[in-house]
Design a protein around this motif. Structure first.
Motif, mmCIF file in Angstrom:
data_model
loop_
_atom_site.group_PDB
_atom_site.id
_atom_site.type_symbol
_atom_site.label_atom_id
_atom_site.label_comp_id
_atom_site.label_asym_id
_atom_site.label_seq_id
_atom_site.Cartn_x
_atom_site.Cartn_y
_atom_site.Cartn_z
ATOM 1 N N PRO A 47 -16.534 -18.995 -4.634
ATOM 2 C CA PRO A 47 -17.644 -19.035 -5.590
ATOM 3 C C PRO A 47 -17.362 -19.813 -6.875
ATOM 4 O O PRO A 47 -18.296 -20.238 -7.564
ATOM 5 C CB PRO A 47 -17.901 -17.555 -5.886
ATOM 6 C CG PRO A 47 -17.503 -16.859 -4.624
ATOM 7 C CD PRO A 47 -16.288 -17.612 -4.150
ATOM 8 N N SER A 48 -16.082 -20.028 -7.218
ATOM 9 C CA SER A 48 -15.756 -20.815 -8.414
ATOM 10 C C SER A 48 -15.798 -22.313 -8.132
ATOM 11 O O SER A 48 -15.648 -23.120 -9.061
ATOM 12 C CB SER A 48 -14.360 -20.438 -8.925
ATOM 13 O OG SER A 48 -13.345 -20.952 -8.081
ATOM 14 N N GLY A 49 -15.998 -22.712 -6.872
ATOM 15 C CA GLY A 49 -15.998 -24.117 -6.493
ATOM 16 C C GLY A 49 -14.653 -24.619 -6.018
ATOM 17 O O GLY A 49 -14.527 -25.784 -5.619
ATOM 18 N N ARG A 50 -13.633 -23.764 -6.024
ATOM 19 C CA ARG A 50 -12.293 -24.168 -5.607
ATOM 20 C C ARG A 50 -12.260 -24.414 -4.101
ATOM 21 O O ARG A 50 -12.730 -23.599 -3.312
ATOM 22 C CB ARG A 50 -11.287 -23.085 -5.978
ATOM 23 C CG ARG A 50 -9.837 -23.443 -5.679
ATOM 24 C CD ARG A 50 -8.905 -22.335 -6.120
ATOM 25 N NE ARG A 50 -9.164 -21.085 -5.396
ATOM 26 C CZ ARG A 50 -8.202 -20.290 -4.916
ATOM 27 N NH1 ARG A 50 -6.929 -20.600 -5.101
ATOM 28 N NH2 ARG A 50 -8.506 -19.177 -4.289
ATOM 29 N N LEU A 51 -11.692 -25.555 -3.711
ATOM 30 C CA LEU A 51 -11.575 -25.888 -2.291
ATOM 31 C C LEU A 51 -10.520 -25.007 -1.649
ATOM 32 O O LEU A 51 -9.354 -24.998 -2.062
ATOM 33 C CB LEU A 51 -11.198 -27.360 -2.128
ATOM 34 C CG LEU A 51 -11.129 -27.892 -0.696
ATOM 35 C CD1 LEU A 51 -12.514 -27.917 -0.048
ATOM 36 C CD2 LEU A 51 -10.509 -29.296 -0.677
ATOM 37 N N LEU A 52 -10.925 -24.256 -0.618
ATOM 38 C CA LEU A 52 -10.009 -23.364 0.092
ATOM 39 C C LEU A 52 -9.418 -24.013 1.330
ATOM 40 O O LEU A 52 -8.253 -23.797 1.670
ATOM 41 C CB LEU A 52 -10.735 -22.081 0.497
ATOM 42 C CG LEU A 52 -11.310 -21.231 -0.628
ATOM 43 C CD1 LEU A 52 -12.096 -20.059 -0.049
ATOM 44 C CD2 LEU A 52 -10.213 -20.738 -1.560
ATOM 45 N N ALA A 53 -10.233 -24.800 2.030
ATOM 46 C CA ALA A 53 -9.776 -25.397 3.281
ATOM 47 C C ALA A 53 -10.687 -26.550 3.665
ATOM 48 O O ALA A 53 -11.846 -26.629 3.239
ATOM 49 C CB ALA A 53 -9.751 -24.357 4.405
ATOM 50 N N THR A 54 -10.145 -27.457 4.461
ATOM 51 C CA THR A 54 -10.936 -28.505 5.094
ATOM 52 C C THR A 54 -10.770 -28.372 6.605
ATOM 53 O O THR A 54 -9.746 -27.876 7.083
ATOM 54 C CB THR A 54 -10.491 -29.908 4.654
ATOM 55 O OG1 THR A 54 -9.149 -30.146 5.106
ATOM 56 C CG2 THR A 54 -10.547 -30.046 3.140
ATOM 57 N N ALA A 55 -11.770 -28.823 7.339
ATOM 58 C CA ALA A 55 -11.714 -28.735 8.795
ATOM 59 C C ALA A 55 -12.356 -29.973 9.401
ATOM 60 O O ALA A 55 -13.207 -30.620 8.779
ATOM 61 C CB ALA A 55 -12.409 -27.475 9.299
ATOM 62 N N ARG A 56 -11.947 -30.307 10.609
ATOM 63 C CA ARG A 56 -12.552 -31.421 11.357
ATOM 64 C C ARG A 56 -12.667 -31.020 12.813
ATOM 65 O O ARG A 56 -11.765 -30.392 13.368
ATOM 66 C CB ARG A 56 -11.723 -32.700 11.207
ATOM 67 C CG ARG A 56 -12.153 -33.827 12.149
ATOM 68 C CD ARG A 56 -11.582 -35.162 11.769
ATOM 69 N NE ARG A 56 -12.356 -35.769 10.676
ATOM 70 C CZ ARG A 56 -12.331 -37.062 10.376
ATOM 71 N NH1 ARG A 56 -11.557 -37.887 11.064
ATOM 72 N NH2 ARG A 56 -13.059 -37.542 9.385
#
Length: 271
Positions: A251-260
């Motif tokens: 909710p703070s906008g912090r990137l937790l993970a990316t996926a492809r």
């Protein structure tokens, strides 16, 4: 809270150790996707089993490949731990049904150090409505049963099967049954939006996942259950294949993970 994480997964997917390091799970039909067990549930189970096999390290990445078609019945997960240096582990998880291979995963785990002033932290400054200010969107459970397990609230952008010129979606997502915020939970949510090409279409098509990868980008210090902002975008659909990129933020906008994901297009993706 770590016990809550394990309880949620074992409760939803009947996951339990069965000896010799192996696990058994059963993804019931309420957690099925288009035509079989939800890929995000299989990814979450692979992460959970790997984390249990190397509890001294934190999950950093997942690479999952479907080598068969999952179906109904017991899923057996067998982890094999490889030590890479002092603080890194690679856990290969094989998944079978009735002795038949259906998926294979490689999970990388390692020690996570304390915050440092030179850390590169991705925090989005895009202003979006909060989850409580967004209208729920129900993925039709008669088409995709696992939609009934989700609280999915689009924030902006096109909706699936709307004939849009844009191939992306963004929504706050959480599970109706609260699950702790950990790597397995993120793997589950990373596969909860429809294929990102769906907004350009007006009728559904089978576009199953063949490969799925996820990379953790921030330490998960707070396991409190809550919504995650998931954005998925189609980067290519051609030659019978479709590739989606996904980001997951708190909710703070912090990137937790990316996926492809690489998906196979089984029917034409015409509007």
């Amino acid at each position: 809270m770590k016990q809550l994480t394990r309880y949620a997964l074992t409760d939803e997917f009947s996951a339990m150790p069965i000896g010799a390091g192996r696990w058994s799970a059963d993804i019931d039909r309420s957690w099925w996707g288009w035509s079989g067990p939800h890929g995000g549930a299989i990814a979450a189970l692979a992460v959970h089993v790997a984390a249990s096999a190397a509890p001294e390290a934190a999950v950093r990445a997942l690479d999952l490949r479907f080598v068969g078609r999952p179906s109904e019945g017991e899923l057996v997960l067998t982890p094999a731990v490889l030590e890479v240096g002092r603080h890194t582990r690679v856990v290969d998880v094989s998944m079978t049904q009735g002795g038949r291979a259906v998926a294979a995963a490689s999970v990388t785990l390692g020690r996570v150090g304390p915050p440092h002033p030179d850390d590169v932290v991705d925090v989005s400054r895009v202003s979006l409505p909060r989850p409580e200010d967004c209208e729920p969107f129900m993925i039709p459970p008669e088409i995709v049963p696992m939609g009934g397990h989700l609280d999915l609230r689009p924030t902006d952008g096109p909706l699936p099967l709307s004939g849009s010129s844009e191939a992306w979606m963004r929504a706050w997502i959480s599970t109706i049954t609260p699950m702790a915020m950990d790597a397995a939970y993120l793997a589950l949510l990373a596969d909860c939006l429809p294929p990102a090409v769906f907004p350009t279409m007006t009728a559904p098509a089978a576009i199953p996942t063949v490969t799925f990868s996820m990379h953790l980008t921030a330490p998960l210090h707070d396991p409190t259950p809550g919504p995650v902002l998931v954005r998925t975008a189609n980067v290519s659909t051609s030659g019978g294949w479709s590739v989606d990129d996904t980001t997951l933020r708190d909710p703070s906008g912090r990137l937790l993970a990316t996926a492809r994901q690489s998906r196979r297009v089984q029917t034409p993706t015409t509007r």
